[in-house]
Enzyme design. Structure first.
Site, PDB file in Angstrom:
ATOM      1  N   ASP A  14       0.776  -1.184   0.005  1.00  0.00           N
ATOM      2  CA  ASP A  14       0.061  -0.014  -0.172  1.00  0.00           C
ATOM      3  C   ASP A  14       0.911   1.253   0.070  1.00  0.00           C
ATOM      4  O   ASP A  14       1.914   1.079   0.643  1.00  0.00           O
ATOM      5  CB  ASP A  14      -0.778  -0.025   1.268  1.00  0.00           C
ATOM      6  CG  ASP A  14      -2.191   1.032   1.240  1.00  0.00           C
ATOM      7  OD1 ASP A  14      -3.336   0.631   0.782  1.00  0.00           O
ATOM      8  OD2 ASP A  14      -1.991   2.095   1.177  1.00  0.00           O
ATOM      9  N   ASP A  51      -7.832  -2.575  -5.303  1.00  0.00           N
ATOM     10  CA  ASP A  51      -8.833  -1.855  -4.438  1.00  0.00           C
ATOM     11  C   ASP A  51      -8.862  -0.725  -4.160  1.00  0.00           C
ATOM     12  O   ASP A  51      -8.345   0.205  -3.354  1.00  0.00           O
ATOM     13  CB  ASP A  51      -8.764  -2.747  -3.066  1.00  0.00           C
ATOM     14  CG  ASP A  51     -10.033  -2.672  -2.379  1.00  0.00           C
ATOM     15  OD1 ASP A  51     -10.981  -1.969  -2.899  1.00  0.00           O
ATOM     16  OD2 ASP A  51     -10.375  -2.982  -1.119  1.00  0.00           O
ATOM     17  N   CYS A  62     -15.352   0.892  -3.799  1.00  0.00           N
ATOM     18  CA  CYS A  62     -16.635   0.836  -3.090  1.00  0.00           C
ATOM     19  C   CYS A  62     -17.492   2.192  -3.344  1.00  0.00           C
ATOM     20  O   CYS A  62     -17.867   2.712  -2.497  1.00  0.00           O
ATOM     21  CB  CYS A  62     -16.468   0.579  -1.487  1.00  0.00           C
ATOM     22  SG  CYS A  62     -15.071   1.843  -0.936  1.00  0.00           S
TER      23      CYS A  62
END
Length: 442
Positions: free
Chosen positions: A267, A313, A366
């Site tokens: 990340d 993601d 999302c």
């Protein structure tokens, strides 16, 4: 504290966050620090009132007459929410606002009249659906005639889902172990269980349960579980989870791969990776290597051209999680969307270098906004000539989730899950296959 006093407190917190345009969590924390007599149950009940009022902020203000330029008040939002969200009759609301010590002031004649007939029939779509008016075009582009229904579903409370860790247990074992909580199988995710919420909208403290401490399950929305399954990694695949964060999807990928192959979790923000170490150990995961960035160095540079699968993601506005974060919808600004789009472009371009010929990028958000979903993929395809989108039907078939087809919206490049149609948070998933070994950025 009495229920009436909790109402007054919620109104006070809402007035603070409206006046100072601050996050609800900050306003609630400050209220708690200045009212130390309030116990944990009181604070939880007040927080639920505040978040429920934010779920219905636009519609509550509308029925209470606070429209247009009229400033919103915490009192109006709480009173309107009690009628719209909790379905209380005007006499029940009046009984809670009796003007006694610590209770809200009695209802005015105008308030009684409005609460007696909380009608939204003539309200515009953004009021009926409780979302910021400026984002209506984006929402309409994906939901069409179902806009208000989907927006209302995004204003409801989210369920509490867990994913059984199949490396250590199966769904039946965990369901039996948690029988006292009456868990039921999730409708679509094959390893999920759903646990009912209390009257206050809160679930049990699952993280203290022995089965959680043993790694038998993780708390994860059913939509997130499905997104991880749609990535469909092979058991011996080389996988890069490029935005691993706390590791929810990393853990799901590892279980899907049965602890075989290799996952590299990284990340751009090392702080987001902090929880992943403990979670991997608890879950019995052995096929994940954590790559923490150091300074400006690229933590996965040595993997360029080697990955069978790169999971992105992506950072996004989180519009698909409004059920869990009703405060976030009202703090969203056009500038935030522009910033996230830039971040998505950067991470997708990085993923393109990692994947090998024949491999795939699986792009997940999302979000329910086309600007972050199909449009982001279209822009990527315009920059990268050697990639092509995998049809949604193939994406579902490869993951063994063909039955999901009637519960999602197929979009130009992927598929969109949503609360009303799918019963989950608003997740978007698209797969991009690297088709040309000669691929180069254009």
């Amino acid at each position: 504290m009495t229920p009436n006093a909790r109402l007054s407190a919620a109104m006070e917190v809402l007035d603070d966050l409206l006046a100072r345009r601050r996050p609800a969590a900050d306003a609630l924390k400050d209220w708690g620090l200045s009212h130390r007599f309030a116990g944990s149950k009181d604070r939880a009940a007040i927080a639920t009132l505040v978040y429920d009022a934010l779920r219905r902020r636009a519609s509550a203000a509308w029925i209470m007459g606070e429209r247009g330029e009229a400033p919103e008040t915490g009192r109006a939002l709480v009173l309107g929410m009690l009628a719209l969200q909790r379905g209380l009759a005007v006499d029940a609301i009046s009984a809670m606002c009796d003007g006694s010590r610590f209770a809200p002031a009695p209802l005015s004649e105008d308030e009684r009249a409005r609460l007696a007939h909380p009608d939204l029939a003539d309200a515009p779509a953004h009021v009926q659906g409780d979302y910021p008016e400026w984002i209506e075009g984006e929402l309409a582009a994906v939901f069409g005639e179902e806009l208000v229904a989907e927006a209302r579903a995004l204003s409801e409370r989210a369920p509490l889902d867990i994913r059984v860790n199949t490396l250590l247990a199966n769904r039946e074992e965990v369901q039996n172990a948690l029988a006292f909580l009456s868990p039921v199988e999730t409708p679509l995710a094959p390893h999920g269980l759903r646990i009912g919420l209390g009257d206050d909208g809160r679930g049990p403290a699952l993280q203290s349960e022995p089965e959680f401490l043993k790694g038998f399950f993780e708390i994860q929305d059913e939509g997130s579980q499905l997104a991880a399954l749609l990535a469909a990694p092979g058991e011996k695949a080389q996988v890069v989870d490029l935005c691993a964060g706390a590791g929810g999807k990393t853990l799901a990928l590892s279980a899907a791969m049965e602890n075989a192959g290799q996952i590299y979790a990284t990340d751009s923000d090392t702080r987001r990776l902090a929880p992943i170490h403990e979670r991997l150990a608890r879950a019995g995961v052995r096929n994940v290597q954590i790559r923490s960035p150091r300074g400006k160095a690229d933590a996965v540079e040595d993997l360029d051209g080697r990955a069978d699968l790169v999971l992105v993601d992506a950072p996004c506005t989180g519009t698909g999680t409004w059920r869990r974060n009703p405060d976030a919808k009202w703090r969203l600004r056009p500038g935030s969307l522009a910033q996230r789009k830039g971040e998505q472009e950067t991470v997708l371009d990085r993923a393109a270098r990692l994947v090998k010929p024949g491999g795939r990028i699986v792009y997940v958000t999302c979000s329910v906004l086309p600007a972050e979903n199909d449009e982001a993929v279209s822009a990527f395809l315009g920059r990268h000539a050697g990639f092509s989108p995998v049809p949604a039907a193939d994406l579902l078939a490869q993951a063994g989730l063909g039955a999901l087809s009637s519960h999602v919206r197929e979009t130009r490049h992927g598929l969109q899950m949503s609360p009303s149609r799918t019963g989950v948070d608003g997740f978007y998933v698209a797969a991009l296959k690297k088709t040309d070994a000669r691929y180069a950025m254009t």
